[in-house]
Design an enzyme around this catalytic site. Sequence first.
Site, short mmCIF file in Angstrom:
data_model
loop_
_atom_site.label_atom_id
_atom_site.label_comp_id
_atom_site.label_asym_id
_atom_site.label_seq_id
_atom_site.Cartn_x
_atom_site.Cartn_y
_atom_site.Cartn_z
N ASP A 30 7.81 40.27 17.08
CA ASP A 30 8.49 39.44 16.09
C ASP A 30 7.58 38.25 15.84
O ASP A 30 6.66 37.97 16.63
CB ASP A 30 9.85 39.00 16.63
CG ASP A 30 10.57 38.07 15.67
OD1 ASP A 30 10.72 38.43 14.49
OD2 ASP A 30 10.95 36.97 16.10
N ASP A 55 8.58 34.64 13.90
CA ASP A 55 9.22 33.33 14.11
C ASP A 55 9.86 33.29 15.49
O ASP A 55 10.71 34.10 15.82
CB ASP A 55 10.29 33.08 13.04
CG ASP A 55 9.73 32.38 11.82
OD1 ASP A 55 8.73 31.66 11.94
OD2 ASP A 55 10.31 32.55 10.73
N ASP A 61 12.43 37.13 20.32
CA ASP A 61 13.12 35.94 20.84
C ASP A 61 14.61 35.96 20.56
O ASP A 61 15.31 35.04 20.97
CB ASP A 61 12.51 34.66 20.24
CG ASP A 61 12.87 34.50 18.76
OD1 ASP A 61 12.58 35.44 17.98
OD2 ASP A 61 13.45 33.47 18.39
#
Length: 343
Positions: free
Chosen positions: A19, A21, A218
Amino acid sequence: MSAGVGERLVDGYTLVVFDLDGVIYLIDRPIPGAVEAVARLHDEGRAVAYATNNASRRSSEVADLLTGMGVPARPEEVLTSAAASAELLRDRLPAGAPVLVVGAEALRAELRAVGLTPVTKADENPAAVVQGYGPQVGWAELAEASVAVRAGALWIATNTDRTLPSGRGPLPGNGSLVAVLRTALERDPDVVVGKPESALFETAARRAGGGRSLVVGDRLDTDIEGARRAGLDSLLVLTGVSGVPDLLAAEPRRRPTYVARDLAGLFDPSAAVRVPGPADAGGWSVTDRDGVLELAGSGRSLDALAALCAVAWSAPEPALPKIRPIGPDAAHALESFGLTAAA
């Protein structure tokens, strides 16, 4: 016996899917250690890919952004929900069909690239509405989308992330804007393309040529759930949205394979842990006493976390448990994860 990974985590996988961001960067600045971690993967000749729900940049723009941060990236390594949404609509609509866009210019560019016609008004008779994150999205665009969907247009959401990470904390994401239309229309989108749907990860995994893929994210509700839906192992890093309280209260479909504080966990066996671990291992023990988890012992804080997951996840209903530290080492471990001790 430690609940750690035992060997370098990365050595067990052919492809690492990141991922962006909250994992590689925060808005437009690299997260400490991320550039070095990806460079190390490249130096070792390992395959990498990037899967992002952010529909405000094209794959080529994301690759340029990463390269500008010191992470050499090619557009074909980047999988975005904007491009995937455009491809889905290309397969469902006639060539040149009008599509009302709620979102950034990148989403319009992806539609044009597959031969569709972006429009801005409901009276242009769009065959579909595609909704993605854009920092300038406002009431007027949402109103046009509402009228178009009520008139029968197919409604596609690039993703439903409720928030975006930022230096000031979580900010409203596309999911929050989708919720506006969901409230107004009293219905859900016809299709959600991005994570936690599995399409982005399945596309990336096919590029591994049959080898094993590891998803690094995250967010439990997008990255980790999406990895599980795709049947892939996952590593939760604590550099973005989801924290340890979220992890301990996670539903089964949102539980990762491993946890690390940051991307050092890919290379350092002591910096990652498999979850859940034994409730009595690594110098720690966790005991459920009338609904309060007592953490006792000393050792690596990640092993304490794995033990806490073991007991917390055995509860009939997912919930953040009350935790009582027994001794200063246990108290320090809880504090390092942002957990509040039970009275």
